[in-house]
Motif scaffolding. Sequence first.
Motif, PDB file in Angstrom:
ATOM      1  N   HIS A 144      -8.374  12.558  -8.377  1.00 21.05           N
ATOM      2  CA  HIS A 144      -7.700  12.089  -9.508  1.00 21.05           C
ATOM      3  C   HIS A 144      -7.310  10.561  -9.527  1.00 21.05           C
ATOM      4  N   LYS A 145      -8.355  10.161 -10.499  1.00 19.86           N
ATOM      5  CA  LYS A 145      -8.129   8.424 -10.514  1.00 19.86           C
ATOM      6  C   LYS A 145      -7.605   8.116 -11.980  1.00 19.86           C
ATOM      7  N   ALA A 146      -7.610   8.974 -12.752  1.00 27.96           N
ATOM      8  CA  ALA A 146      -6.788   8.759 -14.241  1.00 27.96           C
ATOM      9  C   ALA A 146      -5.515   8.146 -14.162  1.00 27.96           C
ATOM     10  N   ALA A 147      -5.604   7.019 -14.655  1.00 27.77           N
ATOM     11  CA  ALA A 147      -4.047   6.152 -14.602  1.00 27.77           C
ATOM     12  C   ALA A 147      -4.119   5.023 -15.295  1.00 27.77           C
ATOM     13  N   GLU A 148      -3.020   4.594 -16.137  1.00 27.45           N
ATOM     14  CA  GLU A 148      -2.768   3.197 -16.719  1.00 27.45           C
ATOM     15  C   GLU A 148      -2.398   2.414 -15.310  1.00 27.45           C
ATOM     16  N   VAL A 149      -2.847   1.273 -15.487  1.00 25.68           N
ATOM     17  CA  VAL A 149      -2.814   0.084 -14.119  1.00 25.68           C
ATOM     18  C   VAL A 149      -2.118  -0.955 -14.327  1.00 25.68           C
ATOM     19  N   GLY A 150      -1.531  -1.260 -15.630  1.00 31.36           N
ATOM     20  CA  GLY A 150      -1.111  -2.774 -15.726  1.00 31.36           C
ATOM     21  C   GLY A 150       0.460  -2.634 -15.306  1.00 31.36           C
ATOM     22  N   VAL A 151       0.797  -3.589 -14.280  1.00 31.12           N
ATOM     23  CA  VAL A 151       2.072  -3.672 -13.762  1.00 31.12           C
ATOM     24  C   VAL A 151       3.116  -4.126 -14.524  1.00 31.12           C
TER      25      VAL A 151
ATOM     26  N   GLU B  63       2.062   2.699   6.942  1.00 31.78           N
ATOM     27  CA  GLU B  63       2.548   3.938   5.952  1.00 31.78           C
ATOM     28  C   GLU B  63       3.917   4.412   5.849  1.00 31.78           C
ATOM     29  N   ASP B  64       4.483   3.893   7.024  1.00 28.81           N
ATOM     30  CA  ASP B  64       5.880   4.610   7.350  1.00 28.81           C
ATOM     31  C   ASP B  64       6.951   3.537   6.637  1.00 28.81           C
ATOM     32  N   LYS B  65       6.557   2.187   6.282  1.00 29.82           N
ATOM     33  CA  LYS B  65       7.488   1.433   5.656  1.00 29.82           C
ATOM     34  C   LYS B  65       8.033   2.287   4.653  1.00 29.82           C
ATOM     35  N   PRO B  66       9.415   2.094   4.231  1.00 30.52           N
ATOM     36  CA  PRO B  66       9.995   2.667   3.388  1.00 30.52           C
ATOM     37  C   PRO B  66       9.612   2.054   2.154  1.00 30.52           C
ATOM     38  N   LEU B  67       9.553   2.789   1.109  1.00 32.34           N
ATOM     39  CA  LEU B  67       9.021   2.680  -0.402  1.00 32.34           C
ATOM     40  C   LEU B  67      10.286   2.130  -1.210  1.00 32.34           C
ATOM     41  N   PHE B  68       9.614   0.895  -1.839  1.00 31.21           N
ATOM     42  CA  PHE B  68      10.742   0.199  -2.788  1.00 31.21           C
ATOM     43  C   PHE B  68       9.977   0.042  -4.142  1.00 31.21           C
ATOM     44  N   PRO B  69       9.243   0.754  -4.796  1.00 32.76           N
ATOM     45  CA  PRO B  69       8.367   0.632  -5.835  1.00 32.76           C
ATOM     46  C   PRO B  69       9.290  -0.454  -7.020  1.00 32.76           C
ATOM     47  N   SER B  70       8.696  -1.453  -7.324  1.00 32.13           N
ATOM     48  CA  SER B  70       9.601  -2.250  -8.216  1.00 32.13           C
ATOM     49  C   SER B  70       8.890  -2.440  -9.739  1.00 32.13           C
ATOM     50  N   SER B  71       8.104  -1.404  -9.984  1.00 34.97           N
ATOM     51  CA  SER B  71       7.749  -1.360 -11.430  1.00 34.97           C
ATOM     52  C   SER B  71       7.586  -0.100 -11.924  1.00 34.97           C
ATOM     53  N   VAL B  72       7.621  -0.117 -13.162  1.00 35.62           N
ATOM     54  CA  VAL B  72       7.507   1.485 -13.793  1.00 35.62           C
ATOM     55  C   VAL B  72       5.977   1.896 -13.335  1.00 35.62           C
ATOM     56  N   TYR B  73       4.944   1.103 -13.204  1.00 36.06           N
ATOM     57  CA  TYR B  73       3.846   1.510 -12.788  1.00 36.06           C
ATOM     58  C   TYR B  73       4.003   2.069 -11.235  1.00 36.06           C
ATOM     59  N   ALA B  74       4.488   1.214 -10.390  1.00 33.16           N
ATOM     60  CA  ALA B  74       4.558   1.588  -9.026  1.00 33.16           C
ATOM     61  C   ALA B  74       5.225   2.890  -8.801  1.00 33.16           C
ATOM     62  N   ILE B  75       6.626   2.904  -9.509  1.00 35.32           N
ATOM     63  CA  ILE B  75       7.321   4.384  -9.451  1.00 35.32           C
ATOM     64  C   ILE B  75       6.178   5.515  -9.857  1.00 35.32           C
TER      65      ILE B  75
ATOM     66  N   THR C 181      -5.759  -6.524 -16.192  1.00 35.43           N
ATOM     67  CA  THR C 181      -6.725  -6.020 -15.203  1.00 35.43           C
ATOM     68  C   THR C 181      -6.042  -6.735 -14.116  1.00 35.43           C
ATOM     69  N   GLY C 182      -6.608  -6.578 -12.948  1.00 33.62           N
ATOM     70  CA  GLY C 182      -6.105  -7.158 -11.770  1.00 33.62           C
ATOM     71  C   GLY C 182      -6.754  -8.728 -11.424  1.00 33.62           C
ATOM     72  N   VAL C 183      -6.267  -9.334 -10.727  1.00 32.64           N
ATOM     73  CA  VAL C 183      -6.239 -10.794 -10.691  1.00 32.64           C
ATOM     74  C   VAL C 183      -7.558 -11.429 -10.618  1.00 32.64           C
TER      75      VAL C 183
END
Length: 368
Positions: A75-82, A172-184, A224-226
Amino acid sequence: MNILVTGGAGFIGSHIVDALVEQGHRVRILDAVVEQVHGDAGPQYLNPDAEFIHGDVCDANLVKSALEGIDVVYHKAAEVGVGQSMYEITRYVRANDLGTAVLLEEIVKRRPQIQKLVVASSMSIYGEGAYSCDNCGPIQPNLRPLSQLLERDWELSCPKCGLKVKPVPTNEDKPLFPSSVYAISKQDQEQFCLVVGRAYEIPVVALRYFNVYGPRQALSNPYTGVCAIFSGRLLNDQAPMVFEDGEQTRDFVHVSDIVQANLLALETDRANYQTLNIGTGAAISIADIALMLARGLNKDIRPEITGKYREGDIRHCVADISRARTLLGYEPKVTLADGIPELLEWVRQQQAAEKTQITELEQYQLVR
Ligand code: UD1
């Protein structure tokens, strides 16, 4: 095996498709071929040996037929712009959250058939990476406060003693703090897949990609990516526009190493129901990436350090890849010294539209 790759016409998906076809699998692609990513002409690299279904992962009937006879789903389908996700909220939630929900419902309906689901997650779900304070030890900070950013004070301080802190590898054990709608939405994709997989005993592997670069990353998509953004600007003799002071760092991983991790996730069961960082473990600053790209393209163009910040951006994040090493046997093979020239060989044959995300983001006060 019979394998469905959602988003198989995209940057990462298409490389996975090529590798799976090469290994002798029968591959089907489901992809909406979004204009922002692919332009009017569409992708020129679609694998002719893969079956192609054009359509939306939110379309349950289409997903149902795409799953016909399938053993494994990538499953790779996604919108990707943060940045874009912060104002086109519905679009991102629809494609990423609803799309995954539709896919999972259809998978559940035919659950004994699907032997594995590999989902693309992202380091963006961590928010800031892990840090260490010389006085207080390990810390896992939240985003830098707005007041600090407005003072153009870029590095993170220890929330306990105020001392500036140093980035350390993020596991991977770091607590998650997603900081954009994309990340959430990426966190949702990952967790939807894991909980549904666990409940119905469908082995799921969630791969948290770090900053991926390589050929086919859209040059004309402003979000797109930087590496692609900077390459496109340099191609048009324009300076890369660098946010903050350019000393923020990322872990850039070549798309072929991402493919490697995806293939290993299918070959072994050791990573089932796990989340794994897929990066290189090495950090580089964004200003240095701009300089490397300019040098590689033989352009005497220095990056423009804007001193502005992009809302939701983190300062540093570099992968701890021990878990992927242990469970997958993953080992990154492509260093930037090899990967950048290979990217630029492809870039030189492309054209890049002169589009920038900055103007739009400034209108929403997402860059200031
Ligand atoms: C990227 C991906 C995201 C992925 C994540 C982790 C895209 C569009 N985003 O997000 O899908 O989940 O990596 O792999 O591919 N920068 C500039 N100037 C620019 C653009 C960016 O200085 O014109 C800076 C940013 O401020 C940031 C860094 O470059 O510090 C990286 O930005 P970007 O490539 O957008 O990556 P992420 O936000 O990390």
